[in-house]
Design an enzyme around this catalytic site. Structure first.
Site, PDB file in Angstrom:
ATOM      1  N   PHE A  39      37.657  23.350 109.362  1.00 59.82           N
ATOM      2  CA  PHE A  39      38.428  24.198 108.538  1.00 59.82           C
ATOM      3  C   PHE A  39      39.940  23.777 109.042  1.00 59.82           C
ATOM      4  CE2 PHE A  39      35.889  27.200 105.857  1.00 59.82           C
ATOM      5  CZ  PHE A  39      34.775  26.621 106.137  1.00 59.82           C
ATOM      6  N   ILE A  87      47.188   2.876 112.623  1.00 61.11           N
ATOM      7  CA  ILE A  87      48.075   3.199 111.422  1.00 61.11           C
ATOM      8  C   ILE A  87      48.438   4.571 111.244  1.00 61.11           C
ATOM      9  CG2 ILE A  87      47.923   3.314 108.751  1.00 61.11           C
ATOM     10  CD1 ILE A  87      46.050   0.814 108.896  1.00 61.11           C
ATOM     11  N   ASP A 137      40.791   2.586 117.526  1.00 57.89           N
ATOM     12  CA  ASP A 137      41.985   3.047 116.519  1.00 57.89           C
ATOM     13  C   ASP A 137      42.918   1.897 116.171  1.00 57.89           C
ATOM     14  OD1 ASP A 137      43.149   6.043 116.404  1.00 57.89           O
ATOM     15  OD2 ASP A 137      44.304   4.596 115.369  1.00 57.89           O
ATOM     16  N   ASN A 138      42.981   1.668 114.632  1.00 57.05           N
ATOM     17  CA  ASN A 138      43.916   0.693 113.931  1.00 57.05           C
ATOM     18  C   ASN A 138      45.318   1.023 114.194  1.00 57.05           C
ATOM     19  OD1 ASN A 138      44.333   2.444 112.089  1.00 57.05           O
ATOM     20  ND2 ASN A 138      43.020   1.141 110.597  1.00 57.05           N
ATOM     21  N   TYR A 188      39.114  13.248  98.355  1.00 58.22           N
ATOM     22  CA  TYR A 188      39.141  13.448  99.862  1.00 58.22           C
ATOM     23  C   TYR A 188      37.738  14.019 100.199  1.00 58.22           C
ATOM     24  CZ  TYR A 188      39.633  15.381 104.342  1.00 58.22           C
ATOM     25  OH  TYR A 188      39.322  15.614 105.793  1.00 58.22           O
ATOM     26  N   GLY A 206      47.537   6.870 113.935  1.00 53.84           N
ATOM     27  CA  GLY A 206      47.369   7.246 115.321  1.00 53.84           C
ATOM     28  C   GLY A 206      48.562   6.891 116.192  1.00 53.84           C
TER      29      GLY A 206
HETATM   30  N1  UFG Z   1      51.477  25.708 102.568  1.00 56.98           N
HETATM   31  C1  UFG Z   1      52.599  25.887 101.996  1.00 56.98           C
HETATM   32  N2  UFG Z   1      53.777  25.315 102.356  1.00 56.98           N
HETATM   33  C2  UFG Z   1      53.655  24.314 102.957  1.00 56.98           C
HETATM   34  C3  UFG Z   1      52.389  23.729 103.481  1.00 56.98           C
HETATM   35  C4  UFG Z   1      51.258  24.521 103.271  1.00 56.98           C
HETATM   36  O1  UFG Z   1      52.805  27.194 101.435  1.00 56.98           O
HETATM   37  O2  UFG Z   1      54.848  23.554 102.969  1.00 56.98           O
HETATM   38  C5  UFG Z   1      50.265  26.530 102.468  1.00 56.98           C
HETATM   39  C6  UFG Z   1      49.104  25.757 101.328  1.00 56.98           C
HETATM   40  O3  UFG Z   1      49.312  26.212 100.288  1.00 56.98           O
HETATM   41  C7  UFG Z   1      47.907  26.420 102.002  1.00 56.98           C
HETATM   42  C8  UFG Z   1      48.148  26.650 103.607  1.00 56.98           C
HETATM   43  O4  UFG Z   1      49.438  26.518 103.596  1.00 56.98           O
HETATM   44  O5  UFG Z   1      47.938  27.738 101.270  1.00 56.98           O
HETATM   45  C9  UFG Z   1      47.621  25.544 104.571  1.00 56.98           C
HETATM   46  O6  UFG Z   1      48.049  24.410 104.034  1.00 56.98           O
HETATM   47  P1  UFG Z   1      47.868  23.124 104.871  1.00 56.98           P
HETATM   48  O7  UFG Z   1      48.371  21.822 104.269  1.00 56.98           O
HETATM   49  O8  UFG Z   1      48.271  23.107 106.118  1.00 56.98           O
HETATM   50  O9  UFG Z   1      46.293  22.964 104.939  1.00 56.98           O
HETATM   51  P2  UFG Z   1      45.403  22.732 103.697  1.00 56.98           P
HETATM   52  O10 UFG Z   1      44.531  23.959 103.800  1.00 56.98           O
HETATM   53  O11 UFG Z   1      45.944  22.370 102.498  1.00 56.98           O
HETATM   54  O12 UFG Z   1      44.206  21.695 104.221  1.00 56.98           O
HETATM   55  C10 UFG Z   1      43.298  21.684 105.096  1.00 56.98           C
HETATM   56  C11 UFG Z   1      43.288  20.163 105.733  1.00 56.98           C
HETATM   57  C12 UFG Z   1      42.746  19.389 104.664  1.00 56.98           C
HETATM   58  C13 UFG Z   1      41.499  19.540 104.253  1.00 56.98           C
HETATM   59  C14 UFG Z   1      41.744  21.007 103.288  1.00 56.98           C
HETATM   60  C15 UFG Z   1      40.729  21.388 102.883  1.00 56.98           C
HETATM   61  O13 UFG Z   1      44.333  19.997 106.270  1.00 56.98           O
HETATM   62  O14 UFG Z   1      42.291  18.089 105.629  1.00 56.98           O
HETATM   63  O15 UFG Z   1      42.213  21.861 104.383  1.00 56.98           O
HETATM   64  O16 UFG Z   1      41.041  22.549 101.880  1.00 56.98           O
HETATM   65  F1  UFG Z   1      41.148  18.725 103.097  1.00 56.98           F
END
Ligand code: UFG
Length: 329
Positions: free
Chosen positions: A169, A34, A31-32, A141, A36
């Protein structure tokens, strides 16, 4: 088995290291640091702070530690940042992975477990998501993860690499004993932000959109416990003995949970109120993403030990209570 865990000091990688130890394997971490945290990995686990671009050094580690299988968790994983700085994502997620794979081929290590994502599907037409559905990422991504999946298929056919790509997920929760957990900088994920809003460590949560075509208007996601994810990585070992095996699995519980339902779970577990404001939609958020993970369950015997959001949040809260500021470094 001797397993090199690349990104083993990160959120999912560090949980996997512990599961490997519990299952009697020998993890070695690269692990680098950054993103972690050194403290996320037990002192006795061999630990190398190296960049994947340093093929000479990585090759030496593969040989010195007699590595038989590589798990690759190291990646940049902020969807928004991938849109504004795609160069970083192509270098860190695609180019770095190619360096690693070239080292592996050069050292005769031909088993690989790769962290992919449901973001490779883009905005799906149907739900739940099955592995065979079209993949059309809507951000760099997701594209970089799909690019690696495609490279892996070609390498399996050409070089006899055996691999499993797990499409995660929403990874969530923490180790049952609260000793390690989620600590991102910056933190953008819903559950840690909701917990911090509840304790007052951060401002009220912004709920991104309540006008989605979902039952309560907020986005539906499939939150899957980080230890459940980790266990799938180990369950697949037996299926990587055939040269050229190319395996793809969704890893989610299959239960769609809305943002408001997550808030309610945090309130139930913590006994605190989560202050929140309704905010506009966040760019790039699909309304709903949840998995059909029957393939992993049937083929790998993958058992989901945390099927509901409350049990997942309970572990996140345990970690948070013990480490309100996360890891010291
Ligand atoms: N959300 C909010 N408020 C926040 C943060 C999140 O309402 O402050 C909502 C988002 O809109 C989303 C849900 O909560 O509907 C989950 O958001 P996260 O940011 O926790 O997770 P994501 O679903 O956006 O992201 C995850 C992974 C990513 C991946 C993505 C695929 O963390 O790595 O799913 O869509 F790319």
């Amino acid at each position: 088995m001797n397993v090199l865990v690349v990104g083993g000091a990160g959120y999912i990688g560090s949980h996997c290291v512990r599961q490997l130890l519990a299952a009697g394997h020998q993890p070695v971490v690269l692990d680098n640091l950054i993103y972690g945290h050194r403290a996320a990995v037990a002192e006795e686990v061999p630990f190398y702070t190296v960049n994947l671009g340093n093929e000479k050094e990585v090759g030496k580690i593969l040989r010195k530690e007699s590595i038989e299988l590589v798990m690759h968790f190291a990646a940049c994983a902020y969807v928004g940042e991938s849109v504004t700085d795609p160069m970083k994502y192509y270098f860190n997620n695609v180019a770095a992975t190619l360096h690693l794979l070239r080292c592996m081929m050069g050292s005769g290590v031909k088993k690989f477990v790769f962290s992919s994502t449901c973001a490779t599907y883009g905005v799906p037409e149907k739900m739940p998501l099955v592995e065979t559905m079209p993949q059309a990422p809507i951000n760099p991504y997701g594209q970089t993860k799909l690019d690696v999946e495609n490279a892996l298929k070609a390498f399996a056919a050409a070089y006899g690499l055996s691999f499993a790509a797990f499409r995660y997920f929403n990874a969530a929760g923490a180790a049952e004993d609260g000793s390690i957990g989620e600590h991102h900088h910056p933190e953008t994920h819903l559950i840690p932000l909701a917990i911090d809003a509840a304790t007052g460590a951060r401002p009220p949560l912004q709920v991104f959109g309540n006008d989605y075509p979902t039952p309560d208007g907020t986005c539906l996601r499939d939150y899957v416990h980080v230890d459940d994810l980790s266990r799938a990585h180990i369950a697949v070992f037996d299926y990587l003995t055939t040269p050229g095996a190319a395996l793809f699995y969704n890893l989610g519980t299959g239960t769609p949970t809305s943002v408001l339902a997550v808030i309610r779970a945090v309130e139930k577990v913590t006994g605190l109120t989560v202050p929140y404001n309704l905010a506009p939609r966040r760019a790039g958020d699909p309304p709903a993403l949840y998995a059909d993970s029957i393939k992993a369950q049937n083929e790998l015997g993958w058992l989901i030990q945390y099927p509901d959001i409350t049990s997942i949040v309970a572990t996140a809260w345990k970690w948070h209570e013990a480490h309100p500021k996360g890891f010291a470094k």
